[in-house]
Design a protein around this motif. Structure first.
Motif, PDB file in Angstrom:
ATOM      1  N   ARG A   1       7.291  57.439  86.869  1.00 39.03           N
ATOM      2  CA  ARG A   1       6.081  58.281  86.673  1.00 39.03           C
ATOM      3  C   ARG A   1       6.027  58.635  85.164  1.00 39.03           C
ATOM      4  O   ARG A   1       5.062  58.702  84.643  1.00 39.03           O
ATOM      5  N   ASP A   2       7.177  58.989  84.756  1.00 34.40           N
ATOM      6  CA  ASP A   2       7.081  59.403  83.252  1.00 34.40           C
ATOM      7  C   ASP A   2       6.687  58.246  82.201  1.00 34.40           C
ATOM      8  O   ASP A   2       6.313  58.480  81.265  1.00 34.40           O
ATOM      9  N   CYS A   3       6.988  56.917  82.660  1.00 35.02           N
ATOM     10  CA  CYS A   3       6.529  55.709  81.959  1.00 35.02           C
ATOM     11  C   CYS A   3       5.069  55.300  82.467  1.00 35.02           C
ATOM     12  O   CYS A   3       4.447  54.079  82.129  1.00 35.02           O
ATOM     13  N   THR A   4       4.652  56.192  83.139  1.00 34.72           N
ATOM     14  CA  THR A   4       3.096  55.703  83.978  1.00 34.72           C
ATOM     15  C   THR A   4       3.333  54.295  84.610  1.00 34.72           C
ATOM     16  O   THR A   4       2.131  53.643  84.293  1.00 34.72           O
ATOM     17  N   LEU A   5       4.370  53.916  85.262  1.00 38.13           N
ATOM     18  CA  LEU A   5       4.346  52.547  85.872  1.00 38.13           C
ATOM     19  C   LEU A   5       4.671  52.980  87.374  1.00 38.13           C
ATOM     20  O   LEU A   5       4.736  51.820  88.341  1.00 38.13           O
ATOM     21  N   HIS A   6       4.406  54.043  87.863  1.00 38.07           N
ATOM     22  CA  HIS A   6       4.707  54.536  89.523  1.00 38.07           C
ATOM     23  C   HIS A   6       3.653  53.751  90.148  1.00 38.07           C
ATOM     24  O   HIS A   6       3.763  53.661  91.477  1.00 38.07           O
ATOM     25  N   GLU A   7       2.399  53.261  89.715  1.00 36.92           N
ATOM     26  CA  GLU A   7       1.240  52.917  90.508  1.00 36.92           C
ATOM     27  C   GLU A   7       1.305  51.366  90.616  1.00 36.92           C
ATOM     28  O   GLU A   7       0.395  50.961  91.212  1.00 36.92           O
TER      29      GLU A   7
END
Length: 162
Positions: A129-135
């Motif tokens: 989530r912090d790296c905006t890779l959670h999706e």
């Protein structure tokens, strides 16, 4: 860059579903199918965002931009110490590297793997989530890790000269 978060995520997903890289113009066309973005804004994103590297194709002699490939990148890595007592609240993913490779022999059967196969564990999800890779889909994330984490490269063994 936060204004472009949706475009960055979409571009990352496109790149990862195309083996990690794509011709600059192809990527722009694919993004335009879903998001309205000017060529200037698109060029700004791929040049300035740390998620991408723009590589010029040496075989061509066109002007800069028309002969480029965009490669997805991330600073996330797999933690080498998480099963040891030495790892506490680190900033690396806690995953089995063989699971990332797609060939963990323990993940499919009788014996439990001692390394995590949970991409979305509390620890991993926070980092993603912090790296905006959670999706990203699991296979897209794994490709991104494989092309960016040097610890996932196969070991090089010297050839013996006979």
């Amino acid at each position: 860059m936060s204004n472009y978060a949706g475009v960055i995520h979409h571009a990352t997903s496109i790149l990862c579903s195309n083996k990690g890289s794509l011709d600059l113009q192809q990527l722009h066309r694919k993004i335009l199918q879903r998001v309205e973005i000017t060529e200037d804004d698109f060029w700004y994103i791929v040049k300035k965002c740390s998620r991408f590297v723009v590589v010029r194709n040496r075989e061509r002699t066109d002007e800069w931009g028309t002969d480029c490939v965009v490669v997805a990148k991330t600073s996330l890595r797999l933690c080498r110490n998480y099963t040891k007592d030495g790892c506490r609240d680190c900033q690396e993913l806690h995953l089995c590297k063989y699971f990332v490779y797609g060939n963990c022999r323990y993940g499919k059967g009788r014996k439990q793997c001692k390394f995590s196969h949970d991409v979305f564990s509390e620890h991993n999800y926070r980092l993603l989530r912090d790296c905006t890779l959670h999706e990203l889909h699991e296979d897209e994330l794994f490709l991104l890790l494989l092309q960016n984490d040097p610890s996932l490269l196969p070991e090089v063994t010297p050839r013996s000269s006979t």
